[in-house]
Design a protein around this motif. Structure first.
Motif, PDB file in Angstrom:
ATOM      1  N   ASP A 148     -56.468  36.466 -28.159  1.00 21.32           N
ATOM      2  CA  ASP A 148     -55.964  36.556 -29.530  1.00 21.32           C
ATOM      3  C   ASP A 148     -55.489  35.177 -29.965  1.00 21.32           C
ATOM      4  OD1 ASP A 148     -56.307  39.363 -29.825  1.00 21.32           O
ATOM      5  OD2 ASP A 148     -54.473  39.701 -28.679  1.00 21.32           O
ATOM      6  N   GLU A 149     -56.013  34.697 -31.089  1.00 22.29           N
ATOM      7  CA  GLU A 149     -55.580  33.407 -31.618  1.00 22.29           C
ATOM      8  C   GLU A 149     -54.281  33.576 -32.403  1.00 22.29           C
ATOM      9  OE1 GLU A 149     -58.244  30.436 -33.191  1.00 22.29           O
ATOM     10  OE2 GLU A 149     -59.967  31.712 -32.684  1.00 22.29           O
ATOM     11  N   LEU A 150     -53.330  32.677 -32.132  1.00 21.93           N
ATOM     12  CA  LEU A 150     -52.024  32.756 -32.778  1.00 21.93           C
ATOM     13  C   LEU A 150     -51.858  31.740 -33.900  1.00 21.93           C
ATOM     14  CD1 LEU A 150     -49.730  33.145 -29.628  1.00 21.93           C
ATOM     15  CD2 LEU A 150     -50.818  34.938 -30.990  1.00 21.93           C
ATOM     16  N   THR A 151     -52.621  30.650 -33.865  1.00 23.82           N
ATOM     17  CA  THR A 151     -52.507  29.620 -34.902  1.00 23.82           C
ATOM     18  C   THR A 151     -53.887  29.380 -35.514  1.00 23.82           C
ATOM     19  OG1 THR A 151     -52.889  27.811 -33.336  1.00 23.82           O
ATOM     20  CG2 THR A 151     -50.603  28.515 -33.690  1.00 23.82           C
ATOM     21  N   ASP A 152     -53.894  28.767 -36.687  1.00 22.95           N
ATOM     22  CA  ASP A 152     -55.154  28.439 -37.346  1.00 22.95           C
ATOM     23  C   ASP A 152     -54.939  27.268 -38.284  1.00 22.95           C
ATOM     24  OD1 ASP A 152     -53.812  29.499 -39.500  1.00 22.95           O
ATOM     25  OD2 ASP A 152     -54.952  31.365 -39.568  1.00 22.95           O
ATOM     26  N   GLY A 153     -55.931  26.963 -39.100  1.00 20.14           N
ATOM     27  CA  GLY A 153     -55.817  25.864 -40.058  1.00 20.14           C
ATOM     28  C   GLY A 153     -56.612  24.646 -39.627  1.00 20.14           C
ATOM     29  N   ASP A 154     -56.649  23.642 -40.493  1.00 17.16           N
ATOM     30  CA  ASP A 154     -57.365  22.406 -40.211  1.00 17.16           C
ATOM     31  C   ASP A 154     -56.455  21.488 -39.402  1.00 17.16           C
ATOM     32  OD1 ASP A 154     -59.259  20.463 -40.140  1.00 17.16           O
ATOM     33  OD2 ASP A 154     -59.132  19.917 -42.259  1.00 17.16           O
ATOM     34  N   ALA A 175     -51.037  18.651 -34.637  1.00 14.62           N
ATOM     35  CA  ALA A 175     -51.359  17.538 -35.541  1.00 14.62           C
ATOM     36  C   ALA A 175     -52.360  18.013 -36.579  1.00 14.62           C
ATOM     37  CB  ALA A 175     -51.926  16.358 -34.759  1.00 14.62           C
ATOM     38  N   GLY A 176     -52.241  17.494 -37.783  1.00 15.03           N
ATOM     39  CA  GLY A 176     -53.159  17.840 -38.860  1.00 15.03           C
ATOM     40  C   GLY A 176     -54.329  16.871 -38.920  1.00 15.03           C
ATOM     41  N   ASN A 177     -55.464  17.354 -39.384  1.00 16.10           N
ATOM     42  CA  ASN A 177     -56.659  16.524 -39.516  1.00 16.10           C
ATOM     43  C   ASN A 177     -56.742  15.906 -40.908  1.00 16.10           C
ATOM     44  OD1 ASN A 177     -57.706  17.023 -36.914  1.00 16.10           O
ATOM     45  ND2 ASN A 177     -58.574  18.978 -37.591  1.00 16.10           N
ATOM     46  N   GLY A 178     -57.090  14.632 -40.964  1.00 16.98           N
ATOM     47  CA  GLY A 178     -57.365  13.962 -42.227  1.00 16.98           C
ATOM     48  C   GLY A 178     -58.860  13.734 -42.347  1.00 16.98           C
ATOM     49  N   ARG A 179     -59.486  14.247 -43.386  1.00 20.18           N
ATOM     50  CA  ARG A 179     -60.949  14.177 -43.507  1.00 20.18           C
ATOM     51  C   ARG A 179     -61.372  13.213 -44.615  1.00 20.18           C
ATOM     52  NH1 ARG A 179     -63.410  18.136 -40.495  1.00 20.18           N
ATOM     53  NH2 ARG A 179     -61.994  19.718 -39.652  1.00 20.18           N
ATOM     54  N   ASN A 180     -62.563  12.649 -44.444  1.00 15.84           N
ATOM     55  CA  ASN A 180     -63.124  11.754 -45.447  1.00 15.84           C
ATOM     56  C   ASN A 180     -63.935  12.538 -46.478  1.00 15.84           C
ATOM     57  OD1 ASN A 180     -65.580  12.376 -44.216  1.00 15.84           O
ATOM     58  ND2 ASN A 180     -65.621  10.470 -43.029  1.00 15.84           N
ATOM     59  N   GLU A 181     -64.622  11.830 -47.374  1.00 17.99           N
ATOM     60  CA  GLU A 181     -65.348  12.497 -48.454  1.00 17.99           C
ATOM     61  C   GLU A 181     -66.544  13.305 -47.953  1.00 17.99           C
ATOM     62  OE1 GLU A 181     -66.748   8.125 -48.403  1.00 17.99           O
ATOM     63  OE2 GLU A 181     -64.948   9.319 -47.958  1.00 17.99           O
ATOM     64  N   TYR A 182     -66.930  13.057 -46.677  1.00 16.23           N
ATOM     65  CA  TYR A 182     -68.058  13.802 -46.105  1.00 16.23           C
ATOM     66  C   TYR A 182     -67.603  15.008 -45.288  1.00 16.23           C
ATOM     67  CZ  TYR A 182     -70.255   9.369 -47.303  1.00 16.23           C
ATOM     68  OH  TYR A 182     -70.678   8.245 -47.971  1.00 16.23           O
ATOM     69  N   GLY A 183     -66.303  15.210 -45.223  1.00 14.53           N
ATOM     70  CA  GLY A 183     -65.782  16.349 -44.484  1.00 14.53           C
ATOM     71  C   GLY A 183     -65.551  16.089 -43.015  1.00 14.53           C
ATOM     72  N   ALA A 184     -65.826  14.878 -42.543  1.00 16.54           N
ATOM     73  CA  ALA A 184     -65.614  14.550 -41.137  1.00 16.54           C
ATOM     74  C   ALA A 184     -64.164  14.129 -40.911  1.00 16.54           C
ATOM     75  CB  ALA A 184     -66.554  13.425 -40.715  1.00 16.54           C
ATOM     76  N   VAL A 185     -63.655  14.378 -39.714  1.00 18.74           N
ATOM     77  CA  VAL A 185     -62.279  14.002 -39.376  1.00 18.74           C
ATOM     78  C   VAL A 185     -62.191  12.486 -39.276  1.00 18.74           C
ATOM     79  CG1 VAL A 185     -60.449  14.163 -37.664  1.00 18.74           C
ATOM     80  CG2 VAL A 185     -61.832  16.174 -38.191  1.00 18.74           C
ATOM     81  N   ALA A 186     -61.423  11.875 -40.155  1.00 18.49           N
ATOM     82  CA  ALA A 186     -61.280  10.423 -40.176  1.00 18.49           C
ATOM     83  C   ALA A 186     -60.019   9.963 -39.464  1.00 18.49           C
ATOM     84  CB  ALA A 186     -61.267   9.915 -41.618  1.00 18.49           C
ATOM     85  N   ALA A 187     -59.021  10.821 -39.409  1.00 17.39           N
ATOM     86  CA  ALA A 187     -57.760  10.474 -38.754  1.00 17.39           C
ATOM     87  C   ALA A 187     -57.011  11.751 -38.400  1.00 17.39           C
ATOM     88  CB  ALA A 187     -56.903   9.590 -39.664  1.00 17.39           C
ATOM     89  N   VAL A 188     -56.103  11.612 -37.453  1.00 18.47           N
ATOM     90  CA  VAL A 188     -55.253  12.727 -37.028  1.00 18.47           C
ATOM     91  C   VAL A 188     -53.813  12.293 -37.187  1.00 18.47           C
ATOM     92  CG1 VAL A 188     -54.611  14.238 -35.108  1.00 18.47           C
ATOM     93  CG2 VAL A 188     -56.992  13.556 -35.399  1.00 18.47           C
ATOM     94  N   SER A 189     -52.984  13.156 -37.719  1.00 22.25           N
ATOM     95  CA  SER A 189     -51.585  12.826 -37.954  1.00 22.25           C
ATOM     96  C   SER A 189     -50.830  12.704 -36.631  1.00 22.25           C
ATOM     97  CB  SER A 189     -50.937  13.918 -38.812  1.00 22.25           C
ATOM     98  OG  SER A 189     -50.778  15.113 -38.051  1.00 22.25           O
ATOM     99  N   PRO A 190     -49.628  12.146 -36.656  1.00 23.00           N
ATOM    100  CA  PRO A 190     -48.813  12.118 -35.440  1.00 23.00           C
ATOM    101  C   PRO A 190     -48.617  13.534 -34.891  1.00 23.00           C
ATOM    102  CG  PRO A 190     -47.848  10.709 -37.111  1.00 23.00           C
ATOM    103  CD  PRO A 190     -48.962  11.457 -37.782  1.00 23.00           C
TER     104      PRO A 190
END
Length: 388
Positions: A148-154, A175-190
């Motif tokens: 059973d998954e307890l968390t979700d989101g990008d 950590a949250g994902n930061g995506r570019n204009e193409y939808g790819a993960v460009a950075a990850v938050s602390p």
């Protein structure tokens, strides 16, 4: 003391003063398959024909397997480990006895990626997802495969740990994902520190700083919280020219030009400019160059330098930056740095701590430090048995 850990994608067990490797059947079978394929197709990359066409490859004597062990845990007297092979991931359970070759499959899938996991009282908290950039916390009861998954989101949630003090609480890093204009993960938050109450389904972040990553969060039965703290994204080498780079510039240009000219003469003229050489690029040297750096949670480790120091029997302390520290946070909120340069750690029931500094495993008893064993890049430390 009995414990297991991973080192360079192999599992090792320490029983008293004895160290042995626990075989991973899945990886070994995969390796045998690749070796069989290599033998059948070896004719394509050997001989004068292959040298002339430029596809010749040197064989180092060992099949290189792109495999990783994602985590370890103990569950009801058995060892559970995760394996990632190419695009597939699997969870297995087996005995701690290396002579027992039986292992059972718990969960596998080409569309599943596993991170670390932790078991407590028959339940396992695991970091998993459909791709490595979106891992979430799930719970399961092995050997059953349902979860059973307890968390979700990008976002990405890692290093789940069942609380030993608060029933049905799971600690993890998020950590949250930061995506570019193409939808790819460009950075990850602390990465912040968080926990979720499984009964109520409520999540709370309690460790957060814009310039800091909080990793591998655990607690003990006394209510103390431990975690690894490092600068956001780890430490990297600073870019830019050094004075030595300027001095070596002409040499590197000439070396590169001669290497290119030697390759052209060998391929099109059939003879190398260098005596005792076929003039073609060395697969072994190329492979060594590609493995000089190891990146662990953003921190760059010079693998070639580490190997040379080990060959020379040098001990230069931790391979991790000293800015990566193990912290103890007590119930009143006070924090103490337990040790610097920590790669991974495990808590003992009696308050002692086992630490990996990347070179060895160390038992911490207050101010006293005792080396348990040399262990290169040891992670996923699991206590099989610890008499208090």
């Amino acid at each position: 003391m009995k414990l297991v850990y991973t080192s360079e994608n192999k599992i090792y067990r320490i029983d008293g003063g004895n160290k042995s490797e626990i075989p991973c059947g899945r990886i070994n079978k995969y390796k045998e398959t690749l070796e069989s394929i290599r033998r059948r197709t070896e004719w394509k990359t050997t001989g004068t024909g292959a040298q002339f066409t430029g596809v010749a490859r040197e064989y180092s004597g060992e099949t290189v397997v792109s495999a990783r062990i994602t985590g370890l845990c103990e569950n009801k007297g058995e060892l559970i480990y995760g394996v990632g092979l190419d695009e597939s991931c699997s969870l297995y359970h087996r005995s701690f006895d290396r002579t027992d070759e039986n292992e059972g499959l718990i969960l596998s899938g080409n569309d599943l990626y596993f991170g670390a996991f932790d078991c407590f009282e028959g339940k396992m908290a695991v970091s998993l997802g459909s791709n490595p950039n979106e891992l979430h916390i799930a719970v399961m009861e092995p050997p059953a495969s349902a979860y059973d998954e307890l968390t979700d989101g990008d976002s990405i949630e890692e290093y789940p740990y069942w609380s030993r003090c608060h029933r049905n609480r799971i600690y993890f890093s998020s950590a949250g994902n930061g995506r570019n204009e193409y939808g790819a993960v460009a950075a990850v938050s602390p990465r912040c520190g968080a926990y979720i109450d499984v009964d109520r389904g409520e999540m709370e972040k309690f460790l957060s700083d814009p310039g800091t990553d909080f990793l591998r969060i655990k607690d003990d039965s006394f209510g103390n919280i431990f975690y690894i703290r490092q600068p956001y994204g780890g430490e990297h080498e600073k870019d830019g020219f050094k004075f030595s780079d300027i001095l070596l510039f002409p040499y590197r240009v000439l070396k590169g030009f001669f290497g290119w000219l030697n390759f052209v003469c060998t391929r099109w003229g059939g003879e190398s400019l260098k005596s005792g050489s076929n003039g073609l690029p060395s697969f072994t040297k190329t492979k060594q160059r590609s493995e000089r750096d190891i990146i662990i949670e953003g921190n760059i480790i010079k693998a070639e330098k580490l190997a040379k120091e080990e060959d020379a029997k040098e001990d230069s302390g931790s391979v991790m930056p000293l800015s990566r520290v193990l912290v103890k946070r007590e119930a009143d909120g006070s924090e103490t740095v337990i040790k610097k340069g920590v790669l991974d750690y495990s808590l003992c029931p009696d308050g002692k701590i086992i630490v990996s500094d990347g070179r060895k495993l160390i038992l911490l008893e207050g101010e006293k430090e005792t080396v348990i064993a040399k262990a290169r890049l040891a992670m996923n430390i699991v206590l099989e048995e610890y008499p208090g």
